[in-house]
Design an enzyme around this catalytic site. Sequence first.
Site, PDB file in Angstrom:
ATOM      1  N   HIS A 142       0.841  -1.201   0.000  1.00  0.00           N
ATOM      2  CA  HIS A 142       0.000   0.000   0.000  1.00  0.00           C
ATOM      3  C   HIS A 142       0.875   1.249   0.000  1.00  0.00           C
ATOM      4  O   HIS A 142       0.707   2.155  -0.845  1.00  0.00           O
ATOM      5  CB  HIS A 142      -0.921  -0.002   1.221  1.00  0.00           C
ATOM      6  N   GLU A 143       1.808   1.302   0.941  1.00  0.00           N
ATOM      7  CA  GLU A 143       2.681   2.475   1.039  1.00  0.00           C
ATOM      8  C   GLU A 143       3.632   2.561  -0.145  1.00  0.00           C
ATOM      9  O   GLU A 143       4.011   3.660  -0.573  1.00  0.00           O
ATOM     10  CB  GLU A 143       3.459   2.442   2.356  1.00  0.00           C
ATOM     11  N   HIS A 155       1.985   4.573  -2.856  1.00  0.00           N
ATOM     12  CA  HIS A 155       2.125   6.018  -2.620  1.00  0.00           C
ATOM     13  C   HIS A 155       3.545   6.483  -2.954  1.00  0.00           C
ATOM     14  O   HIS A 155       3.748   7.497  -3.619  1.00  0.00           O
ATOM     15  CB  HIS A 155       1.836   6.336  -1.148  1.00  0.00           C
TER      16      HIS A 155
END
Length: 387
Positions: free
Chosen positions: A32-33, A36
């Site tokens: 997920h990170e 980003h």
Amino acid sequence: MEMLAGFFGFLSSSAGYILPFLFVLTVVVFFHELGHFAVARWNGVRVETFSVGFGSEIFGYTDKHGTRWKFSWIPLGGYVRFHGDANVASTPDNSSLDEDDEGNFHTKSVGARMAVAAAGPIANFILAIVIFATLAFFFGEYSRPPRIDEVRPDSAAEQAGLLAGDIVRAIDGVEIESFQDIREEVLRHPDESLEFTIDRGGDFLILAVTPRWETVTDLFGNETRAGVLGVLQHAGTQDEEIRHVEYGIIGAIGQGISRTYAITRDTLGYIGQMITGQRNADQLGGPIRIAQISGQTAEIGWLALIQLTALLSVSIGLINLFPIPLLDGGHLLYYSIEGLLGRPLAQRYQNAGFHLGLAFVILLMVFVTWNDLRHLKLFTYLRDVLS
């Protein structure tokens, strides 16, 4: 004392649940990170911190771009902190806003910031698709024909007129290819009248069947409410009918997309049923439940644990898209408003939204933790001790 089995069982085996829990959550949070991070770097944003977990750092290192990669003590999420962020929620530090500061996240275009915000959830969906596609490619799928071997007495199936030997060909127009397909359709439509197309010895019949809400227990003793039809298929009967489907690369990718879509659809359906009162919110679980399920899934095998990782990745990605300030969806909401107005939403409104979002997230965490402790019979145990 039987009521305490779940609570004491969890405590006695909690050590064995920690590693599977950390594996599942770390993989999901990391990707997920990473979504980003990758899109931020692509847009020229300077990334100051990439953290798996919150709180004090356990260990980490700083790369050549100045990003601090670290693991922190509280393994309940993670964050990427950009240059220009005031905090880990990525609220802007107005004192550092400088149009000439090219690495500042908050001076980038609205489109670039939206892409960065959406990249985390998108990475979760991609991870799930890759996992499901990889499993389909290397292992294929096994399925049994949609044949009913037994109908439970006084069940929804018996009341509807289903008989042993019936073959389910379709449910509400959806083609049924395996016995598992029957279960999935029933789980999605509890307390709803469904049109079953039945093959009974070569004759086709249409029967109206309404699955009932019932409390079911899995092989680990966990109880949950679900739609139940009341039909069984006996293990070991007509094993020659077990079908093994193999997939090429394109077919496997299609399966990965299909499975990810189905989980997304079912999750949204569950939330919709909660809103309309068809389902109780007591089925929502938090970190304790995830840890328990992770440990129990690991007992089945590593393939099951990897599939759980994909399922949780879809859930995390979907939840983060909800338009709640503090979550990625909240950032997307603010950036959308900025795009429409041609200017950022007033800071006081943004701050109020983030405070409300934080309060909502805290209340949700308290609620799901309460559910987890009730699920483990803790409150029954305390009542017995104090009475």
